[in-house]
Scaffold this motif. Structure first.
Motif, PDB file in Angstrom:
ATOM      1  N   ASP A 193      -6.123 -33.463  46.523  1.00 56.31           N
ATOM      2  CA  ASP A 193      -5.650 -33.514  45.261  1.00 56.31           C
ATOM      3  C   ASP A 193      -6.607 -32.916  44.443  1.00 56.31           C
ATOM      4  OD1 ASP A 193      -8.049 -35.375  45.344  1.00 56.31           O
ATOM      5  OD2 ASP A 193      -7.204 -37.117  45.129  1.00 56.31           O
ATOM      6  N   PHE A 194      -6.409 -33.257  42.924  1.00 54.99           N
ATOM      7  CA  PHE A 194      -7.459 -32.198  42.219  1.00 54.99           C
ATOM      8  C   PHE A 194      -8.904 -32.485  42.338  1.00 54.99           C
ATOM      9  CE2 PHE A 194      -9.198 -31.660  37.721  1.00 54.99           C
ATOM     10  CZ  PHE A 194      -9.304 -30.131  37.745  1.00 54.99           C
ATOM     11  N   GLU A 195      -9.322 -33.850  42.313  1.00 56.89           N
ATOM     12  CA  GLU A 195     -10.613 -34.038  42.553  1.00 56.89           C
ATOM     13  C   GLU A 195     -11.262 -33.633  43.603  1.00 56.89           C
ATOM     14  OE1 GLU A 195     -12.341 -35.666  40.214  1.00 56.89           O
ATOM     15  OE2 GLU A 195     -10.714 -35.631  38.940  1.00 56.89           O
ATOM     16  N   GLU A 196     -10.426 -33.601  44.833  1.00 57.61           N
ATOM     17  CA  GLU A 196     -10.882 -33.166  46.034  1.00 57.61           C
ATOM     18  C   GLU A 196     -11.132 -31.607  46.064  1.00 57.61           C
ATOM     19  OE1 GLU A 196      -8.963 -36.715  48.966  1.00 57.61           O
ATOM     20  OE2 GLU A 196      -8.034 -34.706  48.622  1.00 57.61           O
ATOM     21  N   PHE A 197      -9.995 -31.006  45.458  1.00 59.59           N
ATOM     22  CA  PHE A 197     -10.165 -29.467  45.156  1.00 59.59           C
ATOM     23  C   PHE A 197     -11.492 -29.053  44.435  1.00 59.59           C
ATOM     24  CE2 PHE A 197      -8.791 -26.097  42.407  1.00 59.59           C
ATOM     25  CZ  PHE A 197      -8.612 -25.098  43.320  1.00 59.59           C
ATOM     26  N   LYS A 198     -11.788 -29.596  43.228  1.00 61.94           N
ATOM     27  CA  LYS A 198     -12.981 -29.508  42.775  1.00 61.94           C
ATOM     28  C   LYS A 198     -14.074 -29.155  43.560  1.00 61.94           C
ATOM     29  CE  LYS A 198     -13.009 -32.597  39.650  1.00 61.94           C
ATOM     30  NZ  LYS A 198     -13.038 -33.218  38.198  1.00 61.94           N
ATOM     31  N   VAL A 199     -14.255 -30.068  44.553  1.00 65.21           N
ATOM     32  CA  VAL A 199     -15.516 -29.913  45.397  1.00 65.21           C
ATOM     33  C   VAL A 199     -15.492 -28.705  46.143  1.00 65.21           C
ATOM     34  CG1 VAL A 199     -16.674 -31.155  47.386  1.00 65.21           C
ATOM     35  CG2 VAL A 199     -15.487 -32.592  45.754  1.00 65.21           C
ATOM     36  N   ILE A 200     -14.278 -28.633  46.896  1.00 64.15           N
ATOM     37  CA  ILE A 200     -14.331 -27.131  47.640  1.00 64.15           C
ATOM     38  C   ILE A 200     -14.405 -25.992  46.896  1.00 64.15           C
ATOM     39  CG2 ILE A 200     -11.794 -27.132  47.826  1.00 64.15           C
ATOM     40  CD1 ILE A 200     -14.171 -25.869  50.642  1.00 64.15           C
ATOM     41  N   TYR A 201     -13.629 -25.789  45.527  1.00 66.86           N
ATOM     42  CA  TYR A 201     -13.522 -24.827  44.966  1.00 66.86           C
ATOM     43  C   TYR A 201     -15.003 -24.620  44.148  1.00 66.86           C
ATOM     44  CZ  TYR A 201     -12.594 -21.540  41.318  1.00 66.86           C
ATOM     45  OH  TYR A 201     -12.336 -20.375  40.435  1.00 66.86           O
ATOM     46  N   ASN A 202     -15.836 -25.422  43.758  1.00 71.40           N
ATOM     47  CA  ASN A 202     -17.125 -25.458  43.297  1.00 71.40           C
ATOM     48  C   ASN A 202     -18.126 -24.813  44.298  1.00 71.40           C
ATOM     49  OD1 ASN A 202     -16.372 -25.889  40.600  1.00 71.40           O
ATOM     50  ND2 ASN A 202     -16.765 -28.231  40.899  1.00 71.40           N
ATOM     51  N   LYS A 203     -18.050 -25.238  45.451  1.00 69.13           N
ATOM     52  CA  LYS A 203     -18.735 -25.111  46.629  1.00 69.13           C
ATOM     53  C   LYS A 203     -18.588 -23.435  46.950  1.00 69.13           C
ATOM     54  CE  LYS A 203     -19.167 -29.363  49.116  1.00 69.13           C
ATOM     55  NZ  LYS A 203     -18.940 -30.231  50.500  1.00 69.13           N
ATOM     56  N   ALA A 204     -17.220 -23.204  46.807  1.00 64.77           N
ATOM     57  CA  ALA A 204     -16.872 -21.736  47.125  1.00 64.77           C
ATOM     58  C   ALA A 204     -17.649 -20.628  45.859  1.00 64.77           C
ATOM     59  CB  ALA A 204     -15.602 -21.538  47.076  1.00 64.77           C
ATOM     60  N   ILE A 205     -17.551 -21.210  44.769  1.00 60.49           N
ATOM     61  CA  ILE A 205     -17.917 -20.499  43.559  1.00 60.49           C
ATOM     62  C   ILE A 205     -19.488 -20.211  43.789  1.00 60.49           C
ATOM     63  CG2 ILE A 205     -18.358 -20.382  41.123  1.00 60.49           C
ATOM     64  CD1 ILE A 205     -15.618 -19.625  42.052  1.00 60.49           C
ATOM     65  N   ASP A 206     -20.070 -21.557  43.793  1.00 60.99           N
ATOM     66  CA  ASP A 206     -21.712 -21.623  44.123  1.00 60.99           C
ATOM     67  C   ASP A 206     -21.848 -20.483  45.132  1.00 60.99           C
ATOM     68  OD1 ASP A 206     -21.992 -23.250  42.268  1.00 60.99           O
ATOM     69  OD2 ASP A 206     -22.120 -25.060  43.365  1.00 60.99           O
ATOM     70  N   ARG A 207     -21.291 -20.424  46.343  1.00 66.80           N
ATOM     71  CA  ARG A 207     -21.421 -19.682  47.460  1.00 66.80           C
ATOM     72  C   ARG A 207     -21.504 -18.133  47.102  1.00 66.80           C
ATOM     73  NH1 ARG A 207     -21.499 -20.883  52.958  1.00 66.80           N
ATOM     74  NH2 ARG A 207     -22.830 -18.902  53.863  1.00 66.80           N
TER      75      ARG A 207
END
Length: 403
Positions: free
Chosen positions: A76-90
């Motif tokens: 879902d969106f809340e779970e999606f935010k975690v992986i997306y933000n990690k990828a952007i930080d990476r």
């Protein structure tokens, strides 16, 4: 305050950006991203190597299993935010997660030159290995054909087997062909069904995931449930906002805390009680001031100073003054009697010194002076103690603050 507003606006913009990316990869609009959509997302973010397909698929499966916290089968969106933000930080070099693969310099449309070069080298190596295998197989087939020709020349079958063995081999070969044909027919049917599902999915605006009917029904049920839950949450939020707006509009001169009716009534009651207490204190102070002004005016008329003492203090002061006057009169009477006695003795003295006083008279005078000085000191100490006690009592009553 401006910094806080800027931070809040930045957070809102970031949330909107992530939501737009989520909607982009939620192709079916179900409110969740499945494993296939996640692979597209990871590829778009440059987190897949693009070289080792098996490793990429394993990474997608592990990432999906790790991010699907509630095990719903969707992110879902809340779970999606975690992986997306990690990828952007990476990408920015701020990520501290060790389980993400290093980025390969991919953009959203093409591989980097390094990856392309590596892929070409791998393709060349595979082509060379394939050519070597084909050459080896050709050599083996040539030798095999040569052995078969030699066996036929000697009147044997193609592999020099006896009739029973050849019959068994033919039977096994027939069974193998039948099984192969059955498998091929089954694969053909499955491919046809898969093609129909893909066509059906494409006709309904879905991507080409080719899910079976049960999975599609489950996804639709999940999407409908989530839509209902979202509508219920939005309805609850709208009701709470409306109630909050009503409470805010009912406030009079208050800030926008929007307290409930019970709390607001309790606060009004406390405020009214405090106002009444304040008015009572002010009335009492005004009354005391009026009494003080009257005493000051009376003192001025009586020729006194303007200290404005209370009747109790005035009575105490008058009593002390009377006692002092009485003691003073007693002292004066005693001194007068001593002086008369002294004069009487002086008139009967003989053998006087150069001052006209005998040694005995001088000794008597000295004794009288010492007793008078002692009595005077005792009287002063007693009066000081009484004055201190009176001042202490007056300070306790708060009648006069100047003592």
């Amino acid at each position: 305050m401006s910094d806080i507003k800027a931070m809040m606006q930045a957070a809102k913009d970031k949330e909107a950006e992530v939501k737009a990316k989520f909607d982009e990869f939620d192709v079916d609009g179900s409110g969740g991203i499945d494993e296939m959509e996640l692979s597209l997302l990871l590829s778009d973010l440059g987190m897949l190597s693009g070289v080792n397909q098996e490793a990429d698929e394993r990474f997608v499966r592990n990432t999906f299993r790790k991010m699907d916290v509630d095990e719903s089968g969707y992110i879902d969106f809340e779970e999606f935010k975690v992986i997306y933000n990690k990828a952007i930080d990476r990408k920015k070099g701020n990520d501290e997660i060790a389980d993400l693969p290093p980025l390969r310099g991919r953009d959203v449309k093409a591989l980097s030159p390094e990856v392309e070069s590596q892929r070409r080298r791998i393709a060349e190596r595979k082509a060379q290995e394939k050519a070597e295998r084909e050459s080896m197989l050709a050599e083996e087939n040539r030798r095999k054909s040569q052995r078969i020709a030699e066996a036929r020349a000697r009147g044997r079958d193609a592999k020099s087997l006896d009739e029973h063995t050849e019959m068994l081999r033919q039977k096994v070969a027939a069974e193998s062909r039948a099984k192969k044909e059955a498998r091929e027919a089954q694969i053909a049917r499955e491919n046809a069904a898969l093609a129909r599902r893909r066509a059906d999915v494409a006709a309904h605006g879905r991507d080409a995931k080719a899910l079976d009917e049960k999975t599609l029904a489950d996804r639709r049920a999940v999407a409908e449930r989530r839509a209902a839950e979202k509508a219920e949450r939005e309805r609850t939020i709208a009701e709470e906002n409306a109630a909050l707006a009503r409470r805010r509009s009912s406030l009079h001169g208050r800030d926008a805390k929007a307290l409930d009716d019970v709390t607001e009534a309790a606060r009004r009651e406390v405020e009214a009680r405090r106002l009444a207490e304040k008015e009572a204190r002010e009335a009492k102070i005004a009354e005391e001031n009026a009494v003080m002004r009257q005493r000051i005016a009376a003192s001025k008329r009586a020729g006194r100073d303007v200290k404005g003492l209370s009747p109790e203090t005035m009575a105490a002061r008058e009593r002390i003054a009377a006692e002092k006057a009485q003691r003073k009169a007693e002292q004066e009477m005693m001194l007068k009697m001593e002086n008369l006695e002294f004069e009487r003795r002086l008139s009967h003295q003989g053998g006087r010194d150069e001052k006209g006083l005998s040694p005995k008279t001088l000794a008597d005078r000295k004794a009288v002076a010492e007793r008078s000085a002692q009595r005077k000191q005792e009287t002063q100490r007693r009066l000081a103690r009484e004055n201190a006690e009176i001042k202490k009592n007056l300070r306790g009553t708060g009648t006069y603050q100047g003592l």
